[in-house]
Design a protein around this motif. Structure first.
Motif, mmCIF file in Angstrom:
data_model
loop_
_atom_site.group_PDB
_atom_site.id
_atom_site.type_symbol
_atom_site.label_atom_id
_atom_site.label_comp_id
_atom_site.label_asym_id
_atom_site.label_seq_id
_atom_site.Cartn_x
_atom_site.Cartn_y
_atom_site.Cartn_z
ATOM 1 N N LEU A 129 94.371 -12.539 4.441
ATOM 2 C CA LEU A 129 92.987 -12.985 4.621
ATOM 3 C C LEU A 129 92.265 -12.900 3.281
ATOM 4 O O LEU A 129 92.557 -12.014 2.478
ATOM 5 C CB LEU A 129 92.232 -12.070 5.593
ATOM 6 N N SER A 130 91.304 -13.770 3.069
ATOM 7 C CA SER A 130 90.397 -13.591 1.942
ATOM 8 C C SER A 130 89.160 -12.894 2.467
ATOM 9 O O SER A 130 88.450 -13.424 3.318
ATOM 10 C CB SER A 130 90.013 -14.919 1.293
ATOM 11 N N THR A 131 88.905 -11.688 1.971
ATOM 12 C CA THR A 131 87.751 -10.918 2.438
ATOM 13 C C THR A 131 86.642 -10.829 1.400
ATOM 14 O O THR A 131 85.521 -10.450 1.730
ATOM 15 C CB THR A 131 88.186 -9.495 2.831
ATOM 16 N N GLU A 160 80.148 -7.851 7.705
ATOM 17 C CA GLU A 160 80.952 -7.001 8.595
ATOM 18 C C GLU A 160 81.346 -7.702 9.890
ATOM 19 O O GLU A 160 82.530 -7.694 10.257
ATOM 20 C CB GLU A 160 80.233 -5.686 8.886
ATOM 21 N N MET A 214 84.048 -10.398 9.103
ATOM 22 C CA MET A 214 85.356 -9.838 8.785
ATOM 23 C C MET A 214 85.968 -9.147 9.999
ATOM 24 O O MET A 214 87.193 -9.169 10.185
ATOM 25 C CB MET A 214 85.245 -8.872 7.605
ATOM 26 N N ARG A 236 87.720 -11.729 11.945
ATOM 27 C CA ARG A 236 89.000 -12.103 11.328
ATOM 28 C C ARG A 236 90.066 -11.039 11.605
ATOM 29 O O ARG A 236 91.233 -11.365 11.873
ATOM 30 C CB ARG A 236 88.813 -12.304 9.822
ATOM 31 N N PRO A 290 93.993 -8.055 2.533
ATOM 32 C CA PRO A 290 92.680 -8.625 2.214
ATOM 33 C C PRO A 290 92.608 -8.988 0.732
ATOM 34 O O PRO A 290 92.799 -8.133 -0.132
ATOM 35 C CB PRO A 290 91.714 -7.495 2.578
ATOM 36 N N TYR A 313 82.519 -1.634 0.068
ATOM 37 C CA TYR A 313 83.028 -2.792 0.809
ATOM 38 C C TYR A 313 84.522 -2.655 1.088
ATOM 39 O O TYR A 313 84.975 -2.935 2.208
ATOM 40 C CB TYR A 313 82.766 -4.071 0.015
ATOM 41 N N ILE A 316 86.469 -2.681 4.753
ATOM 42 C CA ILE A 316 87.588 -3.535 5.148
ATOM 43 C C ILE A 316 88.745 -2.684 5.664
ATOM 44 O O ILE A 316 89.373 -3.013 6.681
ATOM 45 C CB ILE A 316 88.034 -4.410 3.959
#
Length: 258
Positions: free
Chosen positions: A80-82, A121, A124, A127, A141, A163, A167
């Motif tokens: 995933l791109s977070t 938040e 994500m 996701r 991530p 952050y 995650i």
């Protein structure tokens, strides 16, 4: 009088097998140093590579694909791109313009304002829910070092730590292992929050030693080079117990393992 008794027992059994909202997830997968892997984010997925771990795109692949890999005794990581917005994702319109920064060097991608946890938040978390619901074992991530880039926002190291830990918590709350992607400078602070590391090009930039805290903690480091031939980095990778590959930038099926 037997039927009511049997019914009551059945209810108790079902209640015991169902995870309630306050129950914690079971033990997470913990990949160990030196674990072989395949990383493929583009092209038709090649499931013939004989390794115990696959890292694949979370949006692009279905629950059935994950289940098939599980039947072949493989663990599966959800990419995933977070830390960056991607215009081509199905949830792209849910990100308000205010959290979209400068481009990150990849077409259709922009850095996110990771200070806006109130906005990011829930996005994500959704996701992570997708990764869990598809049966993935872990999450990779990406873009977890925005504070060291020209994002368009005045991000600090403290912003990034907060952050990245968010995650990690979102993944752990769903029973998923989670890897720290790059962000080498913050490894001393974050190695305890993450279950493994994913690194690009530490050999090219002479940075692989920074990943030792993960290996010393018994956690895998999944490592890729793009421009350095295997003959120039594999000996050091084996000494450091990294799980190293040579890949092409498009991250298709092609690979050369150490």
């Amino acid at each position: 009088m037997r039927r009511p008794l049997l019914a009551a027992l059945l209810v108790l059994l079902l209640a015991g097998c169902t995870q309630g909202p306050d129950d914690k997830p079971g033990p997470r997968w913990q990949p160990r140093p030196g674990t072989a892997w395949q990383w493929q984010l583009s092209g038709r997925l090649d499931t013939s590579v004989d390794v115990p771990v696959y890292d694949i795109d979370g949006f692009d692949h279905s629950e059935a694909t994950v289940a098939r890999l599980h039947r072949e005794d493989r663990k599966v990581i959800c990419y995933l791109s977070t830390g960056a917005w991607e215009e081509f994702r199905p949830d792209a319109e849910k990100f308000p313009q205010a959290v979209l920064g400068r481009g990150n060097g990849w077409q259709g991608e922009r850095w996110l304002d990771i200070r806006r946890i109130d906005v990011l938040e829930p996005l994500m978390a959704a996701r992570m829910d997708m990764c869990r619901d598809k049966g993935f074992d872990a999450v990779e991530p990406d873009n977890m070092d925005g504070y060291r880039n020209d994002t368009g926002f005045p991000l600090t190291a403290a912003d990034q730590l907060r952050y990245n830990r968010l995650i990690a918590r979102l993944a752990h709350d769903r029973g998923l292992a989670v890897g720290l992607k790059n962000d080498l400078d913050q490894i001393p602070e974050l190695a305890g929050d993450f279950d493994f590391a994913v690194n690009e090009q530490c050999a090219q930039y002479d940075e692989c030693g920074a990943l030792k805290p993960f290996v010393e903690a018994g956690k895998a480091v999944f490592h890729v080079e793009y421009e350095v031939p295997t003959g120039d980095f594999c000996a050091e990778s084996r000494r450091l117990r990294l799980s190293s590959l040579l890949k092409k930038y498009e991250l298709g099926a092609w690979r050369q393992a150490c």
